[in-house]
Every structure is written in structure tokens, then in C-alpha cells.
Design an enzyme around this catalytic site. Structure first.
Site, PDB file in Angstrom:
ATOM      1  N   LYS A  22       0.697  -1.228   0.098  1.00 18.65           N
ATOM      2  CA  LYS A  22      -0.089  -0.033  -0.022  1.00 18.65           C
ATOM      3  C   LYS A  22       0.818   1.248  -0.091  1.00 18.65           C
ATOM      4  O   LYS A  22       0.536   2.194  -0.776  1.00 18.65           O
ATOM      5  CB  LYS A  22      -0.905  -0.088   1.156  1.00 18.65           C
ATOM      6  CG  LYS A  22      -1.525   1.280   1.556  1.00 18.65           C
ATOM      7  CD  LYS A  22      -2.397   1.257   2.801  1.00 18.65           C
ATOM      8  CE  LYS A  22      -1.788   1.400   4.052  1.00 18.65           C
ATOM      9  NZ  LYS A  22      -1.490   2.970   4.445  1.00 18.65           N
ATOM     10  N   ASN A  23       1.755   1.208   0.922  1.00 22.48           N
ATOM     11  CA  ASN A  23       2.613   2.470   1.283  1.00 22.48           C
ATOM     12  C   ASN A  23       3.761   2.595   0.151  1.00 22.48           C
ATOM     13  O   ASN A  23       4.519   3.712  -0.017  1.00 22.48           O
ATOM     14  CB  ASN A  23       3.323   2.758   2.562  1.00 22.48           C
ATOM     15  CG  ASN A  23       2.166   2.733   3.528  1.00 22.48           C
ATOM     16  OD1 ASN A  23       1.216   3.032   3.186  1.00 22.48           O
ATOM     17  ND2 ASN A  23       2.620   2.374   4.723  1.00 22.48           N
ATOM     18  N   CYS A 123      -4.828  11.988  12.441  1.00 20.96           N
ATOM     19  CA  CYS A 123      -5.777  10.837  12.355  1.00 20.96           C
ATOM     20  C   CYS A 123      -5.710  10.128  13.733  1.00 20.96           C
ATOM     21  O   CYS A 123      -4.771  10.610  14.711  1.00 20.96           O
ATOM     22  CB  CYS A 123      -5.053   9.859  11.486  1.00 20.96           C
ATOM     23  SG  CYS A 123      -3.546   9.021  11.619  1.00 20.96           S
ATOM     24  N   ARG A 128       0.361  14.172  13.213  1.00 19.63           N
ATOM     25  CA  ARG A 128       0.676  14.083  11.777  1.00 19.63           C
ATOM     26  C   ARG A 128       1.093  15.392  10.977  1.00 19.63           C
ATOM     27  O   ARG A 128       0.077  15.426  10.056  1.00 19.63           O
ATOM     28  CB  ARG A 128      -0.048  12.973  11.348  1.00 19.63           C
ATOM     29  CG  ARG A 128       0.017  11.702  12.045  1.00 19.63           C
ATOM     30  CD  ARG A 128      -0.377  10.485  11.345  1.00 19.63           C
ATOM     31  NE  ARG A 128       0.492   9.950  10.230  1.00 19.63           N
ATOM     32  CZ  ARG A 128       0.067   8.884   9.320  1.00 19.63           C
ATOM     33  NH1 ARG A 128      -1.254   8.537   9.474  1.00 19.63           N
ATOM     34  NH2 ARG A 128       0.770   8.483   8.513  1.00 19.63           N
ATOM     35  N   ASP A 313       4.810   0.196  12.130  1.00 24.75           N
ATOM     36  CA  ASP A 313       3.742  -0.233  11.315  1.00 24.75           C
ATOM     37  C   ASP A 313       3.530  -1.732  11.868  1.00 24.75           C
ATOM     38  O   ASP A 313       2.341  -2.342  11.611  1.00 24.75           O
ATOM     39  CB  ASP A 313       3.738  -0.114   9.974  1.00 24.75           C
ATOM     40  CG  ASP A 313       3.447   1.328   9.492  1.00 24.75           C
ATOM     41  OD1 ASP A 313       3.524   1.510   8.265  1.00 24.75           O
ATOM     42  OD2 ASP A 313       3.148   2.011  10.401  1.00 24.75           O
ATOM     43  N   ARG A 405      -8.585  -1.291   4.437  1.00 23.87           N
ATOM     44  CA  ARG A 405      -7.631   0.085   3.838  1.00 23.87           C
ATOM     45  C   ARG A 405      -6.134  -0.449   3.276  1.00 23.87           C
ATOM     46  O   ARG A 405      -5.665   0.017   2.740  1.00 23.87           O
ATOM     47  CB  ARG A 405      -7.349   1.012   4.880  1.00 23.87           C
ATOM     48  CG  ARG A 405      -8.875   1.922   5.373  1.00 23.87           C
ATOM     49  CD  ARG A 405      -8.568   2.856   6.168  1.00 23.87           C
ATOM     50  NE  ARG A 405      -7.397   3.848   5.632  1.00 23.87           N
ATOM     51  CZ  ARG A 405      -7.160   5.099   6.080  1.00 23.87           C
ATOM     52  NH1 ARG A 405      -7.638   5.456   7.299  1.00 23.87           N
ATOM     53  NH2 ARG A 405      -6.244   5.751   5.526  1.00 23.87           N
TER      54      ARG A 405
HETATM   55  C1  EPZ Z   1       4.101   6.795   6.382  1.00 22.77           C
HETATM   56  O1  EPZ Z   1       3.402   7.930   7.080  1.00 22.77           O
HETATM   57  C2  EPZ Z   1       3.427   5.752   6.485  1.00 22.77           C
HETATM   58  N1  EPZ Z   1       2.367   5.759   5.422  1.00 22.77           N
HETATM   59  C3  EPZ Z   1       3.059   5.180   7.699  1.00 22.77           C
HETATM   60  O2  EPZ Z   1       2.323   4.101   7.524  1.00 22.77           O
HETATM   61  C4  EPZ Z   1       4.126   4.831   8.692  1.00 22.77           C
HETATM   62  O3  EPZ Z   1       3.745   4.458   9.927  1.00 22.77           O
HETATM   63  C5  EPZ Z   1       5.070   6.017   8.745  1.00 22.77           C
HETATM   64  O4  EPZ Z   1       5.659   6.586   7.374  1.00 22.77           O
HETATM   65  C6  EPZ Z   1       6.336   5.787   9.367  1.00 22.77           C
HETATM   66  O5  EPZ Z   1       6.961   4.827   8.840  1.00 22.77           O
HETATM   67  C7  EPZ Z   1       2.586   5.977   4.025  1.00 22.77           C
HETATM   68  O6  EPZ Z   1       3.606   5.609   3.646  1.00 22.77           O
HETATM   69  C8  EPZ Z   1       1.478   6.311   3.157  1.00 22.77           C
HETATM   70  P1  EPZ Z   1       6.570  10.144   8.433  1.00 22.77           P
HETATM   71  P2  EPZ Z   1       4.249   9.410   7.296  1.00 22.77           P
HETATM   72  O7  EPZ Z   1       6.479  11.492   7.831  1.00 22.77           O
HETATM   73  O8  EPZ Z   1       4.891   9.754   5.923  1.00 22.77           O
HETATM   74  C9  EPZ Z   1       6.147  13.372  11.898  1.00 22.77           C
HETATM   75  C10 EPZ Z   1       0.308   2.839   7.946  1.00 22.77           C
HETATM   76  O9  EPZ Z   1      -0.392   2.196   8.612  1.00 22.77           O
HETATM   77  N2  EPZ Z   1       6.238  14.377  11.027  1.00 22.77           N
HETATM   78  O10 EPZ Z   1       7.691   9.382   8.358  1.00 22.77           O
HETATM   79  O11 EPZ Z   1       2.821  10.333   7.545  1.00 22.77           O
HETATM   80  C11 EPZ Z   1       5.147  12.570  11.953  1.00 22.77           C
HETATM   81  O12 EPZ Z   1       3.876  12.975  12.845  1.00 22.77           O
HETATM   82  C12 EPZ Z   1       0.789   4.117   7.901  1.00 22.77           C
HETATM   83  O13 EPZ Z   1       0.413   2.415   6.593  1.00 22.77           O
HETATM   84  C13 EPZ Z   1       6.362  15.773  11.295  1.00 22.77           C
HETATM   85  O14 EPZ Z   1       6.290  16.089  12.411  1.00 22.77           O
HETATM   86  O15 EPZ Z   1       5.130   9.119   8.212  1.00 22.77           O
HETATM   87  C14 EPZ Z   1       5.568  11.280  12.505  1.00 22.77           C
HETATM   88  O16 EPZ Z   1       5.665  11.392  14.120  1.00 22.77           O
HETATM   89  C15 EPZ Z   1       0.525   4.772   9.384  1.00 22.77           C
HETATM   90  N3  EPZ Z   1       6.106  16.758  10.293  1.00 22.77           N
HETATM   91  C16 EPZ Z   1       7.205  11.140  12.089  1.00 22.77           C
HETATM   92  O17 EPZ Z   1       7.332  12.432  11.829  1.00 22.77           O
HETATM   93  C17 EPZ Z   1       6.192  16.376   8.935  1.00 22.77           C
HETATM   94  O18 EPZ Z   1       6.155  17.428   8.259  1.00 22.77           O
HETATM   95  C18 EPZ Z   1       7.359  10.229  11.081  1.00 22.77           C
HETATM   96  O19 EPZ Z   1       6.246  10.672  10.047  1.00 22.77           O
HETATM   97  C19 EPZ Z   1       6.075  14.927   8.704  1.00 22.77           C
HETATM   98  C20 EPZ Z   1       6.090  14.065   9.544  1.00 22.77           C
END
Ligand code: EPZ
Length: 428
Positions: A22-23, A123, A128, A313, A405
Site C-alpha cells: 500500500k505504502n 488521524c 501528523r 507499523d 484499507r
Molecule cells: C508513512 O507515514 C506511512 N504511510 C505510515 O504508515 C508509517 O507509519 C510512517 O511513514 C512511518 O514509517 C504511508 O507511507 C502512506 P512520517 P508518514 O512522515 O509519511 C512526524 C500505515 O499504517 N512528521 O515518516 O506520514 C510524524 O508526525 C501508515 O500504513 C512531522 O512532524 O510518516 C511522525 O511522528 C501509518 N512533520 C514522524 O514524523 C512532517 O512534516 C514520522 O512521520 C512529517 C512527519
């Protein structure tokens, strides 16, 4: 709403084929905005979230055909073409359904030099924010305003290549900027880039479309922008979270499960953990075999980290395994601020888990008892299915739309290995 019933206590024997990730598929679909030529994706999983992304791209003027596969473990084929001009408004009512819609921001700026994309909002697992995405695009010359919950961005002459160091590791921000930089003027250097395999998969697809990228798979990615990208065909990477989920299922239920259509290197950190809990891991030429004799797993601590560390995850799924552990284990969640919603649901099944800050302390039990439980988010709902495999009696998981999903036909993949699991259509 559908529910899933799991009758616990059955061992698993057989093969579980893994679907495309998915990701990986979500940013790949967004990448089609970058080129007028068709992008053909193969090994595409049939998931609700991909449907939401396709709905958004069609609103933006991308033509999409999607031949879904009816054969378990064989992905579908999706063809996307954006001859242009593309629309540049990503509306709230679509983005709020699926936060990965925010991946269209970088491609729209790169292709159309403007975009109006709804902020995704938080979410269940956390706030996020997307501040890092916006910081990076601003560094590339985009003018960015926030208006009534929308990001309004523009770069009249196109994006400029830039040196950008991520202030924190972010998968989505790395993907958004990688796509944006592929059509920017000049060279972009992304430092402290995330290392998740889905990023390398996206980069390889962009290269197939004509992008000039080096450093994929490292924390320093160099992109030399090109004037336009062309057609390509690209297979979606196998789903490492699905792979890990079924490996943990085998460790909980006991038996011997051959997980195919995937790769050991995608889940190395999990497999090392499972080995320490007592499972036997046998690499094969297209995945791995998990063998477990049904004894209680050894309680082993875990801490979530960016790739190649133990993935957030899989945290909920691993906690389901530790609920049966032979002692005390500590599971620390370092990525998201609220990713323990599966804890009260596992407790309803008799799990003994207390939370101290970012750490769950799990006192393993010899057995759990089936109970009606509630899915709250995608990965938490899979942990309830896994706990049900090891619990006594019939566990009923409500609100399984969360599951659909991100897990393709989970009840079929488990029942064909002997699990007593069925979907109860439209009840409860
Ligand atoms: C991706 O989310 C995945 N989703 C998530 O999978 C996964 O848990 C996550 O990466 C971490 O591996 C997809 O790929 C669609 P991040 P993403 O930006 O990109 C903070 C699932 O179940 N952050 O690496 O949103 C954020 O809040 C989902 O499939 C900021 O603060 O994750 C988090 O605490 C859930 N500012 C941390 O960084 C930003 O601009 C990591 O987030 C971006 C992120």
C-alpha cells in the site's frame, strides 16, 4: 459494517502470498501526475486506500484504468495517464479520507507550478503535521500560504533545485520532495532522507520515467531535474508490513507458514526479533518460512525506529505476540505519539499491559480469552486478528473497514492456512 470472527487455537500450515505494498503504491500513483505519458503499475493490491487515491487523481484530470486481479497474491494492473493540463485543487472531502493524498502536492507544483491541497489533518495515531513537506518545497522556491485549511502553493517559473536537510526523518516528506525535484530546474540534494524501501521503489519508478536520481537507498539523494518525464511500467514493491504481520501470525498460532512473493531484507529487523522470541526463520528464494511449535514466545523488548529499525507499523502486531510471552517485555513507540489504541482492546481479551509514557509494559499470559473487540486504526485492527488466533474461543473484531484499507483479503489468506476465520457481512 462488516465484522470478522476468529476461532482461536488452530495452528497454521501452508502458503501466504504477499501483495504489493500500500505504502509503495500510494506515492507511485501520485507520481503519474509528473508525466504526460502513461504510467503502468503492476502487482497493484486491491485496497480501499488505493481507491481513494485514484478518486483524487481522476478529480485532477488523470485517466485511470485498473484491472483488479481475482487471483489471491497476483496483483492487478493500473494504467494512469495525465496528458494535461491537470487540475490543481485537491479537495478536503477526499484528502481527509486518506492523508496520503497529500503526496499530490509535490507533483502538482512540479508539473503545473501551482496547487491547492487540503491539509490532511490528524488521524487516530497522532497529529501528523506536514511542516517538513512545506519547509522542503519552500526551499525549492515554492510560495506557500495556508488558507482555510488548504495549502495554497505556487512557483510561477517552476521549482528550483535546492540543498535540503530534513530536520527529522519523514517518509512522506522524502517522497513528496523526491517527486517535486525530478522536474525542478537544476540539482536538488536531499540529506537525512528516510531509508524506507518504498522510497527506493518510488525513485526507481521515477528513473524509469526519465528522472535523473542517484543515492537511492542512502540518506543522501541527488536529483538533477529534467524538463519532462515520459511513460514507464513499474512493479509495486512487496508489502513488508503485510509480510511482518503474517510472520507474527505464524509465531502466535504455531505451525509452519511459507510467506511468498516477498523478501527477507524488507523485514530483517522483525525476523531478528522473532528469532529471539523462539520462532524458526528459514529464508526461501521468494520469501521466508516461519516455523513455531506453539510454545509461548520468549518475552523480548522492542523499540520502533525508522527503517532499517523495527517498523512502527508492526508495533501493534508484535504486541499481540508479546501478550502471550513467557515474561515481561517493554515495547517503546518512538515514531507516533498515540499508537497504543490496541492496548485496551487487547486487555479486553485478558492481556496484561500497562503504559508508561511512550512504552508499553507487557506481562505475557499463557492464554487470552476471546472477546468482542473494536478496530481503531489499520495496524491495530490486524493485531486484534492475530491475538484472536491464539485466544480461546471466538473473537469478534468490529469495524473491519480499517483493515480493508491496508490488508488485502486477510481472512482468505489466513483461512487457506487452516485458520478458523470468517467475515460476517454487514452485521454489528
Ligand atoms: C508513512 O507515514 C506511512 N504511510 C505510515 O504508515 C508509517 O507509519 C510512517 O511513514 C512511518 O514509517 C504511508 O507511507 C502512506 P512520517 P508518514 O512522515 O509519511 C512526524 C500505515 O499504517 N512528521 O515518516 O506520514 C510524524 O508526525 C501508515 O500504513 C512531522 O512532524 O510518516 C511522525 O511522528 C501509518 N512533520 C514522524 O514524523 C512532517 O512534516 C514520522 O512521520 C512529517 C512527519
Amino acid at each position: 459494517m462488516d465484522r470478522i470472527r476468529i476461532g482461536g487455537g488452530r495452528r497454521l500450515h501452508g502458503e501466504i502470498p504477499i501483495s504489493g505494498a500500500k505504502n509503495a503504491a500510494l506515492p507511485l500513483i501520485a507520481a503519474s501526475l509528473l508525466s504526460s505519458g502513461p504510467l503502468t503499475l503492476t502487482n497493484v493490491p486491491n485496497l480501499v486506500d488505493l481507491g481513494s487515491m485514484v478518486e483524487l487523481l481522476e478529480v485532477l484530470g488523470v485517466g485511470v484504468t485498473w484491472e483488479k486481479s481475482s487471483v489471491l497474491g497476483v496483483g492487478g494492473v493500473m494504467r494512469l495517464s495525465a496528458p494535461g493540463p491537470v487540475a490543481t485543487l485537491a479537495p478536503y472531502d477526499i484528502v481527509r479520507k486518506m492523508r496520503a493524498s497529500f503526496f499530490v502536492l509535490g507533483p502538482l507544483l512540479a508539473r503545473a507550478h501551482q496547487a491547492r491541497v487540503s491539509l490532511p489533518g490528524g488521524c487516530a495515531i497522532g497529529a501528523r503535521p506536514v511542516d517538513v513537506h512545506l519547509k522542503g518545497l519552500a526551499a525549492m522556491g515554492a510560495a506557500i500560504e495556508l488558507e482555510e485549511g488548504y495549502v495554497v502553493a505556487s512557483c510561477p517559473g517552476g521549482l528550483q533545485g535546492a540543498e535540503f536537510e530534513f530536520p527529522m526523518v519523514s517518509v512522506g516528506a522524502t517522497e513528496n520532495l523526491l517527486m517535486a525535484a525530478s522536474l525542478a530546474h537544476g540539482r536538488t540534494v536531499l540529506s537525512n532522507a528516510a531509508l524506507e524501501p518504498e522510497i527506493k521503489d518510488l525513485g526507481e519508478c521515477l528513473i524509469a520515467m526519465g528522472a535523473k536520481i542517484s543515492g537511492l537507498g542512502t540518506t543522501r539523494i541527488v536529483i538533477d531535474g529534467v524538463a519532462e518525464l515520459g511513460p514507464a511500467t513499474h512493479p509495486v514493491l512487496p508489502d513488508r508490513i503485510e509480510t511482518g504481520t503474517y510472520a507474527i501470525a505464524a509465531a502466535i498460532a504455531g505451525g509452519e507458514v511459507d510467506i511468498t512473493g516477498t523478501r527477507v531484507d524488507l523485514v530483517a529487523s522483525l525476523l531478528m526479533l522473532l528469532k529471539r522470541t523462539g520462532a524458526e526463520i528459514i529464508p526461501t528464494d521468494n520469501g521466508m518460512k516461519i516455523v513455531r511449535d506453539g510454545r509461548r514466545p520468549r518475552s523480548i523488548d522492542a523499540r520502533t525506529e525508522p527503517f532499517p529499525g523495527f517498523p512502527t507499523d508492526l508495533q501493534a502486531q508484535y504486541m499481540a505476540l508479546m501478550a502471550f510471552g513467557d515474561g515481561l517485555s517493554h515495547i517503546q513507540e518512538t515514531i507516533f505519539e498515540n499508537r497504543f489504541m490496541h492496548v485496551p482492546e487487547l486487555a479486553r481479551m485478558g492481556a496484561d499491559i500497562s503504559i508508561e509514557g511512550d512504552t508499553a509494559i507487557v506481562r505475557g499470559q499463557a492464554r487470552l480469552k476471546a472477546a468482542p473487540v473494536m478496530a481503531t486504526d489499520l495496524r491495530a485492527s490486524s493485531s486484534l486478528i492475530l491475538a484472536g488466533l491464539g485466544a480461546e474461543g471466538n473473537t469478534i473484531v468490529n469495524r473491519v473497514y480499517h483493515l480493508d484499507r491496508g490488508f488485502e483479503r486477510i481472512e482468505e489468506k489466513l483461512s487457506r492456512c487452516g485458520a478458523d476465520i470468517e467475515r460476517l457481512r454487514g452485521e454489528g
